[in-house]
Scaffold this motif. Sequence first.
Motif, PDB file in Angstrom:
ATOM      1  N   GLY A  70     -49.707 -38.186  35.662  1.00 28.20           N
ATOM      2  CA  GLY A  70     -49.225 -39.357  36.397  1.00 28.20           C
ATOM      3  C   GLY A  70     -47.789 -39.665  36.043  1.00 28.20           C
ATOM      4  O   GLY A  70     -47.228 -39.096  35.108  1.00 28.20           O
ATOM      5  N   THR A  71     -47.207 -40.583  36.799  1.00 27.10           N
ATOM      6  CA  THR A  71     -45.804 -40.934  36.588  1.00 27.10           C
ATOM      7  C   THR A  71     -45.636 -41.717  35.287  1.00 27.10           C
ATOM      8  O   THR A  71     -46.612 -42.186  34.706  1.00 27.10           O
ATOM      9  N   SER A  72     -44.398 -41.840  34.863  1.00 27.87           N
ATOM     10  CA  SER A  72     -44.093 -42.548  33.627  1.00 27.87           C
ATOM     11  C   SER A  72     -44.639 -43.979  33.678  1.00 27.87           C
ATOM     12  O   SER A  72     -44.486 -44.666  34.678  1.00 27.87           O
ATOM     13  N   GLY A  73     -45.308 -44.362  32.611  1.00 28.00           N
ATOM     14  CA  GLY A  73     -45.788 -45.741  32.508  1.00 28.00           C
ATOM     15  C   GLY A  73     -47.136 -45.999  33.164  1.00 28.00           C
ATOM     16  O   GLY A  73     -47.574 -47.148  33.245  1.00 28.00           O
ATOM     17  N   CYS A  74     -47.833 -44.946  33.593  1.00 30.95           N
ATOM     18  CA  CYS A  74     -49.103 -45.181  34.295  1.00 30.95           C
ATOM     19  C   CYS A  74     -50.278 -45.360  33.343  1.00 30.95           C
ATOM     20  O   CYS A  74     -51.399 -45.605  33.784  1.00 30.95           O
ATOM     21  N   GLY A  75     -50.043 -45.228  32.029  1.00 31.78           N
ATOM     22  CA  GLY A  75     -51.115 -45.532  31.074  1.00 31.78           C
ATOM     23  C   GLY A  75     -51.745 -44.316  30.399  1.00 31.78           C
ATOM     24  O   GLY A  75     -52.756 -44.456  29.704  1.00 31.78           O
ATOM     25  N   LYS A  76     -51.129 -43.148  30.512  1.00 29.53           N
ATOM     26  CA  LYS A  76     -51.717 -41.932  29.939  1.00 29.53           C
ATOM     27  C   LYS A  76     -51.764 -41.999  28.404  1.00 29.53           C
ATOM     28  O   LYS A  76     -52.809 -41.781  27.805  1.00 29.53           O
ATOM     29  N   THR A  77     -50.601 -42.280  27.808  1.00 34.46           N
ATOM     30  CA  THR A  77     -50.540 -42.292  26.344  1.00 34.46           C
ATOM     31  C   THR A  77     -51.406 -43.415  25.776  1.00 34.46           C
ATOM     32  O   THR A  77     -52.088 -43.239  24.764  1.00 34.46           O
ATOM     33  N   THR A  78     -51.387 -44.567  26.432  1.00 31.24           N
ATOM     34  CA  THR A  78     -52.220 -45.686  25.974  1.00 31.24           C
ATOM     35  C   THR A  78     -53.685 -45.252  25.953  1.00 31.24           C
ATOM     36  O   THR A  78     -54.416 -45.533  24.990  1.00 31.24           O
ATOM     37  N   THR A  79     -54.111 -44.534  26.979  1.00 32.49           N
ATOM     38  CA  THR A  79     -55.502 -44.061  27.043  1.00 32.49           C
ATOM     39  C   THR A  79     -55.804 -43.146  25.861  1.00 32.49           C
ATOM     40  O   THR A  79     -56.808 -43.307  25.161  1.00 32.49           O
TER      41      THR A  79
ATOM     42  N   ASN B 137     -54.160 -54.408  27.862  1.00 31.46           N
ATOM     43  CA  ASN B 137     -53.051 -55.211  28.365  1.00 31.46           C
ATOM     44  C   ASN B 137     -52.097 -55.493  27.212  1.00 31.46           C
ATOM     45  O   ASN B 137     -52.538 -55.902  26.145  1.00 31.46           O
ATOM     46  N   PHE B 138     -50.797 -55.247  27.415  1.00 33.22           N
ATOM     47  CA  PHE B 138     -49.832 -55.514  26.344  1.00 33.22           C
ATOM     48  C   PHE B 138     -49.136 -56.857  26.514  1.00 33.22           C
ATOM     49  O   PHE B 138     -48.370 -57.268  25.673  1.00 33.22           O
ATOM     50  N   GLY B 139     -49.339 -57.505  27.660  1.00 32.83           N
ATOM     51  CA  GLY B 139     -48.628 -58.759  27.896  1.00 32.83           C
ATOM     52  C   GLY B 139     -49.232 -59.469  29.075  1.00 32.83           C
ATOM     53  O   GLY B 139     -50.288 -59.076  29.567  1.00 32.83           O
TER      54      GLY B 139
ATOM     55  N   ASP C 111     -50.535 -35.045  23.510  1.00 29.97           N
ATOM     56  CA  ASP C 111     -49.657 -35.912  24.295  1.00 29.97           C
ATOM     57  C   ASP C 111     -48.352 -35.192  24.602  1.00 29.97           C
ATOM     58  O   ASP C 111     -47.510 -35.035  23.712  1.00 29.97           O
ATOM     59  N   GLU C 112     -48.191 -34.748  25.824  1.00 25.27           N
ATOM     60  CA  GLU C 112     -46.997 -34.004  26.240  1.00 25.27           C
ATOM     61  C   GLU C 112     -46.649 -32.932  25.205  1.00 25.27           C
ATOM     62  O   GLU C 112     -45.517 -32.884  24.703  1.00 25.27           O
ATOM     63  N   PRO C 113     -47.605 -32.021  24.894  1.00 25.42           N
ATOM     64  CA  PRO C 113     -47.363 -31.102  23.773  1.00 25.42           C
ATOM     65  C   PRO C 113     -46.200 -30.151  24.003  1.00 25.42           C
ATOM     66  O   PRO C 113     -45.642 -29.625  23.055  1.00 25.42           O
TER      67      PRO C 113
ATOM     68  N   ASN D  78     -52.240 -54.870  33.797  1.00 22.60           N
ATOM     69  CA  ASN D  78     -52.869 -54.089  32.734  1.00 22.60           C
ATOM     70  C   ASN D  78     -52.236 -52.696  32.633  1.00 22.60           C
ATOM     71  O   ASN D  78     -52.020 -52.042  33.648  1.00 22.60           O
ATOM     72  N   ALA D  79     -51.979 -52.261  31.391  1.00 20.84           N
ATOM     73  CA  ALA D  79     -51.474 -50.898  31.189  1.00 20.84           C
ATOM     74  C   ALA D  79     -52.574 -49.889  31.517  1.00 20.84           C
ATOM     75  O   ALA D  79     -52.314 -48.821  32.055  1.00 20.84           O
ATOM     76  N   VAL D  80     -53.807 -50.229  31.154  1.00 19.10           N
ATOM     77  CA  VAL D  80     -54.975 -49.431  31.536  1.00 19.10           C
ATOM     78  C   VAL D  80     -55.963 -50.392  32.174  1.00 19.10           C
ATOM     79  O   VAL D  80     -56.318 -51.416  31.593  1.00 19.10           O
TER      80      VAL D  80
HETATM   81  N1  ATP Z   1     -46.741 -51.056  22.418  1.00 17.60           N
HETATM   82  C1  ATP Z   1     -46.494 -51.480  23.649  1.00 17.60           C
HETATM   83  N2  ATP Z   1     -46.048 -52.727  23.875  1.00 17.60           N
HETATM   84  C2  ATP Z   1     -45.818 -53.196  25.132  1.00 17.60           C
HETATM   85  N3  ATP Z   1     -46.005 -52.462  26.239  1.00 17.60           N
HETATM   86  C3  ATP Z   1     -46.442 -51.199  26.084  1.00 17.60           C
HETATM   87  C4  ATP Z   1     -46.707 -50.636  24.796  1.00 17.60           C
HETATM   88  N4  ATP Z   1     -47.142 -49.362  24.964  1.00 17.60           N
HETATM   89  C5  ATP Z   1     -47.145 -49.147  26.290  1.00 17.60           C
HETATM   90  N5  ATP Z   1     -46.728 -50.236  26.964  1.00 17.60           N
HETATM   91  C6  ATP Z   1     -46.620 -50.361  28.427  1.00 17.60           C
HETATM   92  O1  ATP Z   1     -47.858 -49.949  28.988  1.00 17.60           O
HETATM   93  C7  ATP Z   1     -47.651 -49.185  30.159  1.00 17.60           C
HETATM   94  C8  ATP Z   1     -48.302 -47.805  29.988  1.00 17.60           C
HETATM   95  O2  ATP Z   1     -47.580 -47.098  28.984  1.00 17.60           O
HETATM   96  P1  ATP Z   1     -47.975 -45.612  28.547  1.00 17.60           P
HETATM   97  O3  ATP Z   1     -47.082 -45.235  27.419  1.00 17.60           O
HETATM   98  O4  ATP Z   1     -49.431 -45.542  28.320  1.00 17.60           O
HETATM   99  O5  ATP Z   1     -47.599 -44.790  29.856  1.00 17.60           O
HETATM  100  P2  ATP Z   1     -47.485 -43.225  30.066  1.00 17.60           P
HETATM  101  O6  ATP Z   1     -48.199 -42.937  31.336  1.00 17.60           O
HETATM  102  O7  ATP Z   1     -47.942 -42.497  28.864  1.00 17.60           O
HETATM  103  O8  ATP Z   1     -45.932 -43.049  30.278  1.00 17.60           O
HETATM  104  P3  ATP Z   1     -44.921 -41.884  29.779  1.00 17.60           P
HETATM  105  O9  ATP Z   1     -45.269 -40.655  30.553  1.00 17.60           O
HETATM  106  O10 ATP Z   1     -43.581 -42.429  30.134  1.00 17.60           O
HETATM  107  O11 ATP Z   1     -45.126 -41.733  28.294  1.00 17.60           O
HETATM  108  C9  ATP Z   1     -46.151 -49.132  30.382  1.00 17.60           C
HETATM  109  O12 ATP Z   1     -45.816 -50.136  31.298  1.00 17.60           O
HETATM  110  C10 ATP Z   1     -45.570 -49.430  29.017  1.00 17.60           C
HETATM  111  O13 ATP Z   1     -44.337 -50.076  29.119  1.00 17.60           O
END
Ligand code: ATP
Length: 313
Positions: free
Chosen positions: A35-44, A10-12, A161-163, A16-18
Amino acid sequence: MIKLDHVFKNFGPQKNAVNDLSLEVADGETLVLLGTSGCGKTTTLRMINRLLEPDSGHIYVNGKEIRQLAPETLRRTIGYVLQNTGLFPHYTVSENIAIVPSLLQWDKATIQQRVITLMDKLRLSPAEYANAWPQQLSGGQQQRVGLARALAADPPVMLMDEPFGALDPLTRISVRREFKALDELSNRTIILVTHDVEEAFELGSRICLMNEGTIQQLGTPLELLRRPANEFVAAFLAPQRLQLELKALKIKDLWAWLPHQHSPGYTTTLSADQTCWEAMEAVISQPILVQYAQEQKILDSSGLMQAIAAWKN
Ligand SMILES: Nc1ncnc2c1ncn2[C@@H]1O[C@H](COP(=O)(O)OP(=O)(O)OP(=O)(O)O)[C@@H](O)[C@H]1O
């Protein structure tokens, strides 16, 4: 090889981001996080590399809880490839590729040999490019250097990550094909992030489709198409369904429906593990011979179409 067990991030104060993510990736498997933008892939992905720490849950790489390992020790076993390559602009191509082996204090001759091997495999002529600067290379070439750098120390795990994200569509398709054929990647455990559905279907042994931090479905490409777990999965795949089916379906899946015809004079040009999409591209110019188990069949476009239609019913 890689296991996530009830992972939360959780970033805030909002959602939850994941959100309670559990999955396992087997040795040698390529798992695509889609998944769509912001679904938590990169965070994972970043949590697996300890660039981010989960709020709760456990992550294991090679059977070890990653919190028990120093981040540097962990990262030695993981190659990381980014969309924008992250190449160092003041290092030459060969210096960029050599970074991790140098940090690991390999001897100079071994490093040089490894750099040359990787450049050859990735179709970057060492004579032409070893001393070039990254900015003198095309986007596709830079991406190959990024891949070579991640592979340099022979890590068993690759996180990507999105290579291919920064490449134009045509380059993207050709680099993706090279990627698929690269023996350096064939036995590695790979987690690849993309928002491109076609890419996921071409490259993933299994696909983990995410939305708002949760897994919607995790399965083989064909499982997602044939047995979508919910409305979200069905709707996500609907626009490209036919094309995806042809990319997920292998020639061997259609074997029972392919007509028996045989004649001498054909050479085998496709393996039964290749996709119907690849077969359709190949048979446009001429019929081809395919071998599966102990049997050979000749594939032409009408036989292929009939077999696909029969399979769909
Ligand atoms: N450092 C951070 N601080 C605050 N919020 C963050 C941070 N990193 C990610 N988030 C939030 O967490 C959620 C998941 O982000 P993440 O980058 O994992 O998504 P994603 O699926 O990889 O998206 P994309 O395809 O656009 O890169 C989003 O709502 C994003 O705004």
